[in-house]
Design a protein around this motif. Structure first.
Motif, PDB file in Angstrom:
ATOM      1  N   ARG A   1      17.724 -57.646 -19.577  1.00  0.00           N
ATOM      2  CA  ARG A   1      18.807 -57.242 -20.479  1.00  0.00           C
ATOM      3  C   ARG A   1      19.908 -58.300 -20.513  1.00  0.00           C
ATOM      4  O   ARG A   1      20.473 -58.589 -21.567  1.00  0.00           O
ATOM      5  CB  ARG A   1      19.348 -55.892 -19.979  1.00  0.00           C
ATOM      6  CG  ARG A   1      20.320 -55.224 -20.879  1.00  0.00           C
ATOM      7  CD  ARG A   1      19.698 -54.783 -22.201  1.00  0.00           C
ATOM      8  NE  ARG A   1      20.787 -54.486 -23.113  1.00  0.00           N
ATOM      9  CZ  ARG A   1      21.046 -55.161 -24.221  1.00  0.00           C
ATOM     10  NH1 ARG A   1      20.261 -56.136 -24.597  1.00  0.00           N
ATOM     11  NH2 ARG A   1      22.065 -54.838 -24.988  1.00  0.00           N
ATOM     12  N   MET A   2      20.184 -58.889 -19.345  1.00  0.00           N
ATOM     13  CA  MET A   2      21.211 -59.936 -19.304  1.00  0.00           C
ATOM     14  C   MET A   2      20.804 -61.115 -20.169  1.00  0.00           C
ATOM     15  O   MET A   2      21.608 -61.662 -20.921  1.00  0.00           O
ATOM     16  CB  MET A   2      21.441 -60.415 -17.858  1.00  0.00           C
ATOM     17  CG  MET A   2      22.215 -59.441 -17.006  1.00  0.00           C
ATOM     18  SD  MET A   2      22.190 -59.917 -15.257  1.00  0.00           S
ATOM     19  CE  MET A   2      23.233 -61.361 -15.285  1.00  0.00           C
ATOM     20  N   GLY A   3      19.495 -61.492 -20.042  1.00  0.00           N
ATOM     21  CA  GLY A   3      19.001 -62.608 -20.841  1.00  0.00           C
ATOM     22  C   GLY A   3      19.117 -62.302 -22.325  1.00  0.00           C
ATOM     23  O   GLY A   3      19.570 -63.131 -23.121  1.00  0.00           O
ATOM     24  N   GLU A   4      18.759 -61.078 -22.668  1.00  0.00           N
ATOM     25  CA  GLU A   4      18.794 -60.654 -24.065  1.00  0.00           C
ATOM     26  C   GLU A   4      20.231 -60.676 -24.600  1.00  0.00           C
ATOM     27  O   GLU A   4      20.500 -61.158 -25.695  1.00  0.00           O
ATOM     28  CB  GLU A   4      18.248 -59.230 -24.099  1.00  0.00           C
ATOM     29  CG  GLU A   4      17.608 -58.772 -25.382  1.00  0.00           C
ATOM     30  CD  GLU A   4      17.092 -57.359 -25.151  1.00  0.00           C
ATOM     31  OE1 GLU A   4      17.489 -56.464 -25.888  1.00  0.00           O
ATOM     32  OE2 GLU A   4      16.312 -57.172 -24.165  1.00  0.00           O
ATOM     33  N   MET A   5      21.137 -60.122 -23.784  1.00  0.00           N
ATOM     34  CA  MET A   5      22.527 -60.013 -24.224  1.00  0.00           C
ATOM     35  C   MET A   5      23.188 -61.360 -24.376  1.00  0.00           C
ATOM     36  O   MET A   5      23.892 -61.634 -25.326  1.00  0.00           O
ATOM     37  CB  MET A   5      23.340 -59.207 -23.187  1.00  0.00           C
ATOM     38  CG  MET A   5      23.339 -57.716 -23.399  1.00  0.00           C
ATOM     39  SD  MET A   5      24.654 -56.940 -22.454  1.00  0.00           S
ATOM     40  CE  MET A   5      24.181 -57.267 -20.775  1.00  0.00           C
ATOM     41  N   TRP A   6      22.998 -62.206 -23.356  1.00  0.00           N
ATOM     42  CA  TRP A   6      23.855 -63.388 -23.270  1.00  0.00           C
ATOM     43  C   TRP A   6      23.139 -64.731 -23.437  1.00  0.00           C
ATOM     44  O   TRP A   6      23.741 -65.707 -23.823  1.00  0.00           O
ATOM     45  CB  TRP A   6      24.591 -63.391 -21.922  1.00  0.00           C
ATOM     46  CG  TRP A   6      25.563 -62.269 -21.795  1.00  0.00           C
ATOM     47  CD1 TRP A   6      26.455 -61.866 -22.751  1.00  0.00           C
ATOM     48  CD2 TRP A   6      25.745 -61.405 -20.677  1.00  0.00           C
ATOM     49  NE1 TRP A   6      27.192 -60.807 -22.286  1.00  0.00           N
ATOM     50  CE2 TRP A   6      26.781 -60.498 -21.021  1.00  0.00           C
ATOM     51  CE3 TRP A   6      25.158 -61.313 -19.419  1.00  0.00           C
ATOM     52  CZ2 TRP A   6      27.229 -59.514 -20.146  1.00  0.00           C
ATOM     53  CZ3 TRP A   6      25.604 -60.345 -18.553  1.00  0.00           C
ATOM     54  CH2 TRP A   6      26.633 -59.447 -18.916  1.00  0.00           C
ATOM     55  N   LEU A   7      21.820 -64.742 -23.097  1.00  0.00           N
ATOM     56  CA  LEU A   7      21.165 -66.052 -23.050  1.00  0.00           C
ATOM     57  C   LEU A   7      20.000 -66.185 -24.015  1.00  0.00           C
ATOM     58  O   LEU A   7      19.025 -66.864 -23.733  1.00  0.00           O
ATOM     59  CB  LEU A   7      20.680 -66.343 -21.621  1.00  0.00           C
ATOM     60  CG  LEU A   7      21.739 -66.865 -20.659  1.00  0.00           C
ATOM     61  CD1 LEU A   7      21.142 -67.154 -19.303  1.00  0.00           C
ATOM     62  CD2 LEU A   7      22.422 -68.106 -21.204  1.00  0.00           C
TER      63      LEU A   7
END
Lengths: 262, 257, 258
Positions: free
Chosen positions: A41-47
């Motif tokens: 989810r972090m990758g999707e959101m920010w990266l």
């Protein structure tokens, strides 16, 4: 060799992560998403942005940008105010006599209590947020600077008098450098405190930034997003502290070495 | 000398109050937002007779005190265990280094999910946030214990547990006490942040939100003033206790210098 | 050049200086020697204008010392606290020269010249904490030299260095003071040193300090660590100063020569 040593030092981190992954999967509890889900989810959101922007997404920009700007602006403002006032108070026993009780009272006020006040007094958004951060973190800077300026070695000051330094020279060449180790200790404390107050301020007085994202994720049941925010805040705190330590080591090289030899 | 210092302090406070009052009286600042100093002081005085405020203050104090007690009960043994067992400490250190920088208020949203009872919620976030300074101070303090003192006892045939209790713990105690004092300050911030964030029925934070909602800036600032005074008193009480309990520490540190 | 007349100083009710009078002519190197804690440092601080004495007068070139004179430099015993550890040797030496109205380049040149004189031309960019104690004290002396004072005060300047370094520094001071024709007041508790370095030796009594004796040193201009210390005159004078420092009375023969 270095790799082996790092593994020896860090082995508990992957072990914990794996155990956490297994436990959260087995429990299937929505509040505790598995780390893999959080990471995805972090990758999707920010990266997942375009390579031209170092993969950073629009959302990363709008989450990190304003938060970092507020953090540094508040910290810099508190540093300037705190060091200037601290040097003035530290150099004058009389002034510090008058102001001591007020400073102790100001330091003891829990900063979050003032958020509603700053919101009423100032505009919602950046001004109220900056006021919260500055008021909350100025105390360690102020107190450390006062202490540093007050305890400048007498002989350093006498040397300055003997050679007829001007007031400006005495301040910039003698008192401030001599107080620098303590000022830096205050600045470092203030930096980690600034991150805490940034979150408080963004949650209450914000419409953007990491704190806001954290709370809205919780309120809209996006638990992986919430955990992502926590992880990124931890990383941010770690990076800020390490970067500051690096700066400190560089600026205060004389201090560490001087202490080792005497 | 001491006398002059107290006089100056009193003069400083009086001067500040008078200056704030005069600025208020000139009408430069809208007193709906920033009331006159006399109004704030009157508000603060009124609060002492205000049952609602007293109940709120009590709720905050209970959460703070319970949280701090529980923190000490958890963090001191944890710190002692880690300090006494270096291999464990080495293994756990990276975890601590990753967890500690998370700004403590950021765990409040998570805690809101986990605790439905407001007191439990507040105590939980206090324990999480206030444990760090105590654990870390305890670890460092144990690491710095004079090895000679430990070996002396060991040479008399004492086991590791009695060495820990009789030498390591007493010499680490002043540093642990400092950690507890820092933790007490952190705990106040966390309790109030949790009140502001999670809401609830009682607490100083709740009171201030309500006063702000009712545009009673005087009560808001009056309550803030009491919170500040409480902070000054509790901090100086802890300092006084430290000085009294650890007089030997000061003397020793002074002699070493 | 320097006239100290009836200097009196008390800290509260505790009298430290009790009517001290000392004169130094232009270019003279006067050593003040006395037992530990007799008020030597108070004397120096009064001359430097760092404290205001309770009574008496200090004149430098006929001018009373009211604040810190601008033609005076001090070398303190504790070089580690007198040099600024956050500056290189060259910057430590150059900083006071701003008061002389020199621009950056000329300050730098003057600092390098002074460092060269004390044999530290190569260490200009080092920080004090990268140097030995003797080197640091040389930087301190260079700083005083570059400032070109007409009066140089030295407070136990060799008190914190080892014996070999101490001898080197004594010779250095003799050389540079003669070269610049500076009037120098050197305070020490070391009897040997006072005789070896001084043109005159002033002996102070135990606290409260008074002048017990004012002895000329007839050892000639050039001195040598080995040869001078073997001279009869040196040995006799050293014994005399030693007796006086321990509270003895002056020997008439030595005084007659004065």
């Amino acid at each position: 060799m270095n790799v082996i040593r790092a593994v020896g030092r860090l082995w508990l981190v992957p072990v914990t992560l794996v155990a956490w992954e297994i436990a959260t999967r087995a429990a299937g509890q929505p509040f505790f998403p598995p780390p893999s889900a959080t990471l995805a989810r972090m990758g999707e959101m920010w990266l997942s942005g375009p390579p031209a922007h170092l993969l950073l997404t629009e959302q990363a920009m709008s989450d990190f940008g304003p938060s970092l700007a507020r953090l540094f602006a508040g910290w810099a403002l508190a540093a300037v105010l705190g060091v200037a006032a601290g040097v003035a108070i530290g150099c004058s026993p009389r002034l510090s006599g008058y102001l001591d009780p007020l400073i102790h009272l100001g330091r003891a006020v829990p900063p979050p209590l003032l958020v509603p006040f700053f919101l009423a007094l100032l505009k919602l958004g950046t001004p109220a947020q900056l006021a919260t951060i500055v008021f909350g973190i100025i105390w360690p800077i102020l107190l450390n600077t006062i202490d540093g300026a007050r305890t400048v070695d007498r002989q350093h000051l006498e040397t300055a008098r003997i050679f007829g330094f001007s007031t400006a020279q005495r301040l910039t060449r003698v008192i401030v450098p001599a107080a620098m180790p303590k000022i830096f200790a205050g600045l470092r404390l203030a930096l980690s405190l600034a991150l805490i107050l940034l979150i408080v301020a963004e949650i209450f007085a914000g419409s953007g930034g990491l704190g806001y994202r954290l709370l809205s994720a919780q309120r809209t049941y996006l638990y992986a997003d919430m955990w992502g925010c926590l992880v990124v805040l931890g990383l941010l705190g770690y990076l800020l502290n390490s970067a500051f330590l690096l700066l400190e080591r560089r600026v205060l090289a004389w201090h560490r070495s001087a202490r080792q030899t005497t | 000398m001491e006398h002059a210092r107290v006089l100056r302090g009193v003069a400083g406070v009086a001067g500040f109050l008078a200056a704030a009052e005069i600025v208020g009286a000139t009408g430069l600042i809208d007193d709906r937002f920033l009331p006159r100093m006399s109004t704030i002081l009157r508000g603060a005085a009124e609060l002492l007779a205000d049952q609602e405020f007293l109940a709120d203050a009590r709720a905050t104090l209970v959460a703070w005190g319970l949280g701090l007690l529980l923190t000490v009960a958890v963090a001191v043994p944890a710190g002692l265990a880690l300090g006494a067992l270096p291999p464990v400490e080495r293994a756990v250190r990276p975890l601590i280094e990753f967890l500690r920088p998370i700004p403590s208020v950021a765990v409040i949203p998570l805690a809101i999910l986990l605790f439905s009872d407001n007191l439990h919620l507040r105590v939980a976030v206090v324990v999480y946030a206030a444990s760090w300074p105590i654990v870390i101070n305890t670890i460092y303090a144990l690491r710095d214990v004079d090895p000679l003192a430990k070996e002396t006892l060991r040479s008399f045939g004492f086991g590791p547990v009695s060495v820990l209790l009789r030498v390591a713990l007493p010499s680490a105690a002043p540093f642990i006490a400092t950690g507890i004092r820092v933790a007490a300050g952190t705990a106040v911030i966390l309790v109030i942040s949790a009140e502001l964030l999670a809401g609830g029925a009682e607490g100083v934070g709740i009171y201030i939100m309500e006063a702000a909602g009712g545009n009673r800036m005087d009560l808001m600032l009056g309550a803030t003033l009491w919170a500040g005074l409480f902070g000054v008193l509790s901090n100086s009480a802890l300092v006084a206790v430290e000085r009294r309990l650890f007089r030997w520490h000061d003397v020793r540190a002074g002699a070493a210098r | 050049m320097l006239e100290i007349t009836d200097l009196v100083h008390s800290y509260g009710s505790h009298r430290v200086l009790d009517g001290v009078s000392i004169r130094a002519a232009e270019g003279e190197l006067v050593c003040v020697v006395g037992p530990s804690g007799c008020g030597k440092s108070t004397l120096l601080r009064s001359v430097a204008g760092l404290i205001r004495p309770t009574g008496g007068r200090v004149l430098i070139d006929g001018q009373p010392v009211e604040r810190i004179p601008d033609n005076l430099a001090v070398v303190f015993q504790d070089y580690s606290r007198s040099l600024y550890p956050w500056m290189t040797a060259a910057n430590n030496v150059a900083l006071p020269l701003r008061r002389r109205g020199l621009d950056r380049r000329r300050r730098r040149d003057a600092a390098m010249a002074a460092l060269d004189q004390v044999g530290l031309a190569d260490a200009a960019e080092k920080y004090p904490w990268e140097m030995s104690g003797g080197m640091q004290q040389r930087v301190s002396i260079a700083r005083a030299l570059a400032y070109r004072p007409s009066l140089l005060l030295m407070d136990e300047p060799f008190g914190s260095v080892d014996a070999q370094t101490r001898e080197d520094l004594e010779d250095l001071v003799l050389r540079v003071c003669a070269h610049h024709g500076m009037t120098t007041l050197l305070i020490t508790h070391d009897i040997d040193e006072s005789v070896y370095v001084g043109d005159r030796v002033i002996v102070l009594t135990r606290s409260p300090a008074r002048v017990a004796a004012d002895l000329p040193v007839d050892l000639g201009e050039s001195r040598d660590q080995i040869a001078t210390r073997q001279l009869d005159a040196f040995v006799r004078l050293r014994a005399e100063v030693g007796r006086l420092v321990r509270g003895g009375s002056p020997t008439p023969t030595v005084l007659e020569k004065h």
